[in-house]
Design a protein around this motif. Structure first.
Motif, short mmCIF file in Angstrom:
data_model
loop_
_atom_site.label_atom_id
_atom_site.label_comp_id
_atom_site.label_asym_id
_atom_site.label_seq_id
_atom_site.Cartn_x
_atom_site.Cartn_y
_atom_site.Cartn_z
N HIS A 1 0.97 -1.03 0.16
CA HIS A 1 -0.16 0.01 0.04
C HIS A 1 0.80 1.12 -0.05
O HIS A 1 1.17 1.81 0.95
CB HIS A 1 -1.06 0.03 1.26
N THR A 2 1.44 1.47 -1.31
CA THR A 2 2.00 2.80 -1.31
C THR A 2 1.68 3.72 -2.59
O THR A 2 0.71 3.05 -3.35
CB THR A 2 3.68 2.46 -1.74
N PRO A 3 2.40 4.86 -2.78
CA PRO A 3 2.01 5.18 -4.15
C PRO A 3 2.26 4.27 -5.30
O PRO A 3 3.29 3.71 -5.19
CB PRO A 3 3.02 6.64 -4.16
N HIS A 4 1.57 4.49 -6.11
CA HIS A 4 1.67 3.31 -7.43
C HIS A 4 2.17 4.08 -8.67
O HIS A 4 1.28 5.04 -9.36
CB HIS A 4 0.28 2.72 -7.55
N PRO A 5 3.35 4.16 -9.01
CA PRO A 5 3.92 4.72 -10.26
C PRO A 5 3.15 4.17 -11.47
O PRO A 5 2.97 2.68 -11.53
CB PRO A 5 5.50 4.14 -10.20
N GLN A 6 2.79 5.10 -12.21
CA GLN A 6 1.86 4.61 -13.45
C GLN A 6 2.52 5.27 -14.71
O GLN A 6 3.03 6.57 -14.80
CB GLN A 6 0.39 5.26 -13.44
N GLN A 7 2.18 4.51 -15.88
CA GLN A 7 2.66 5.05 -17.14
C GLN A 7 1.57 4.99 -18.01
O GLN A 7 0.82 3.97 -18.24
CB GLN A 7 3.66 4.28 -17.86
N ARG A 8 0.92 6.12 -18.37
CA ARG A 8 -0.20 6.44 -19.33
C ARG A 8 -0.23 5.31 -20.58
O ARG A 8 -0.92 4.77 -20.73
CB ARG A 8 -0.28 7.57 -19.86
#
Length: 545
Positions: free
Chosen positions: A425-432
């Motif tokens: 449960h951490t920030p989730h790195p995302q790529q569009r």
């Protein structure tokens, strides 16, 4: 600047050097704290205070709103202003990231002049110094004997919140080191390794400027080049938020639940604690502003709700409604976080790389873009030791589990690989680009999830899990490491965990989740949570009215 009384400086120094919450440290604090609070610095409205932080007594600058990056730059300015006044040549070696101190260099032959400049500028002020070789020995600059063999010094002030509950100290110091000149070719030689090079040839000793928050500092050309592993692309943050206490929202939820028939919903799909707001978002934004300076813009996704404390005019913040997010897709109103998450990559103007952050997730200490992404564009994900249960998805599963099982079935059908682990449960790195690729290939995964107004056994957890595994197996993401803590608000262990976290402050991120609190415990748990947050993040952010 005003001078501190010599006697006071000496007693504080003695108390600090002796360490421990002993009687001399306590007497020093009690004797002088009242008069110190009334002594402002001439270049700041902030008063000075004596406070015992950890095992030492410190003379602190009492001021709210100082971020980790701001403390680092202020300490840099302490050094460069003193050297500039004394006409000592210097250059910035490393305008460090959030995990490293900013380093300034001067010539070895200017060592005595540089140290004298610091002494003359700050001998009787709330500025501390330590020998780089003995960083634990910190004391008042005027009282610390520096030998001719000192390879460098660490200079800083301690910035204390006005409530006394938060401070920024030696971890954000500016380090001044002394470079020698090679007799054979005139090269500059560093006294220790750095991120660029320990030897600067004569041909590369070209003056340049480095800009930090609109102030320019002298440096040398090699130190201005982008480094191989520095992330330079913009990174935004997306939050989702709901006020479960809003009467209009509760009426919409009640009507939608009635239209579905309560018997069709899993107990955890629509319980009130899932939608309760204890102002966690306020403190998450405080943590972001203090510890994640690399973030460009923040998007807050809501069901046409705005927190009463939020300043929507902040240029770095944009509120996005579900109507704008979904457009003509899905089914509104929605009370399903999986459905909302399936549309986040469609936010207009959102950067290609971003962090999805739940409002119950906070940054616990300075972090960098490199904590979440690689410079070549790969994102990171953070595997949990917890595993996804075996078996097919079922309506009897908690919705988060059935979504994970659906993710697993899709990954197996595509790659012949079986995913076993949940994510932290951490920030989730995302790529569009990853999400757009997924949606183009599997539109039904997105459309069906978006159509479920409450969490459903047919959901996919797209942002928090599927994105990461799909990106990994298409060579666009790798596992990463992060120090984090997770606790559920209703568990008996939580009060002790929060006390330890408040004392140590050693986690990159932490999550205080609320999955199924009992109504009778709401007030008690809220009081505990707000008390913790106010001690950890007592200073308002610029996102607050």
């Amino acid at each position: 600047m005003d001078s501190l009384p010599t006697q006071m400086a000496e007693q504080v120094r003695t108390a600090a050097m002796e360490g421990g919450p002993g009687r001399r440290a306590k007497r020093a604090i009690q004797r002088y704290s009242t008069q110190m609070q009334a002594r402002p610095l001439t270049d700041s409205a902030a008063p000075l205070r004596i406070a015992q932080l950890g095992n030492r007594a410190w003379v602190c600058v009492a001021e709210d709103g100082v971020s980790a990056a701001g403390a680092r730059q202020r300490n840099l300015d302490l050094v460069v202003d003193a050297l500039t006044t004394a006409n000592v040549e210097y250059w910035v070696v490393d305008a460090a990231d959030a995990r490293q101190r900013i380093t300034v260099a001067a010539h070895e032959h200017d060592r005595e002049r540089a140290l004298a400049a610091l002494h003359d500028a700050y001998a009787e002020n709330a500025v501390y110094i330590g020998d780089l070789a003995r960083p634990t020995r910190l004391s008042k600059l005027a009282r610390y004997p520096l030998s001719d063999e000192v390879g460098g010094v660490r200079v800083f002030s301690v910035y204390l919140s006005t409530t006394g509950q938060s401070y920024l100290g030696a971890a954000h110091a500016c380090e001044l080191e002394f470079w020698s000149t090679a007799p054979d070719d005139g090269s500059l030689v560093a006294p220790r390794p750095n991120r660029t090079g320990a030897r600067i040839p004569l041909s590369d000793k070209l003056p340049a400027a480095l800009s930090i928050n609109e102030r320019e500092y002298p440096t040398l050309e090699p130190f201005t080049a982008p480094r191989m592993f520095d992330v330079t692309f913009p990174i935004d943050v997306v939050y989702t938020w709901v006020d479960g206490n809003d009467p209009e929202w509760r009426a919409r939820k009640s009507a939608t639940m009635e239209s579905h028939g309560l018997g069709r919903l899993n107990d955890e799909a629509a319980n009130d604690s899932r939608f309760a707001s204890r102002d966690e978002l306020k403190y998450s934004l405080r943590s972001l502003e203090k510890y994640a300076p690399f973030v460009r813009k923040i998007y807050l996704v809501t069901d046409d709700q705005v927190p009463v404390w939020l300043d929507p005019s902040n240029e770095r913040l944009q509120v996005v409604s579900h109507r704008e997010l979904f457009g003509g897709t899905g089914v509104l109103p929605t009370f399903n976080s999986h459905a909302i998450e399936s549309r986040l990559h469609r936010i207009p103007g959102l950067s290609d790389y971003y962090l999805y952050v739940n409002d119950d997730v906070c940054f616990g200490r300075p972090v960098t873009a490199e904590n979440f992404f690689h410079a070549n564009g790969l994102s990171k994900f953070f595997l949990s030791k917890a595993q996804v249960d075996l078996g097919a998805p079922s309506a009897d599963d908690p919705p988060v589990l059935s979504a994970a099982k659906n993710n697993r079935l899709l990954i197996e059908s595509l790659f012949g690989r079986t995913m076993r682990n949940k994510m932290k449960h951490t920030p989730h790195p995302q790529q569009r680009a990853v999400l757009e690729d997924l949606e183009a290939k599997f539109p039904e995964v997105f459309s069906e999830t978006a159509a479920h107004q409450f969490r459903h056994s047919g959901d996919y957890s797209i942002t928090s899990s599927l994105h990461h595994y799909y990106a990994y197996l298409t060579t666009r993401a790798v596992p990463g490491n992060i120090r984090y803590m997770y606790t559920d608000l209703s568990t008996p262990e939580t009060p002790g965990r929060l006390r330890r976290l408040l004392h140590r402050r050693d986690m990159d991120t932490f999550c205080i989740n609320d999955t199924n609190s009992e109504p009778e415990n709401y007030e008690k748990e809220s009081e505990m949570l707000i008390n913790f947050f106010e001690q950890y993040f007592p200073e308002r952010s610029t996102f607050e009215l």
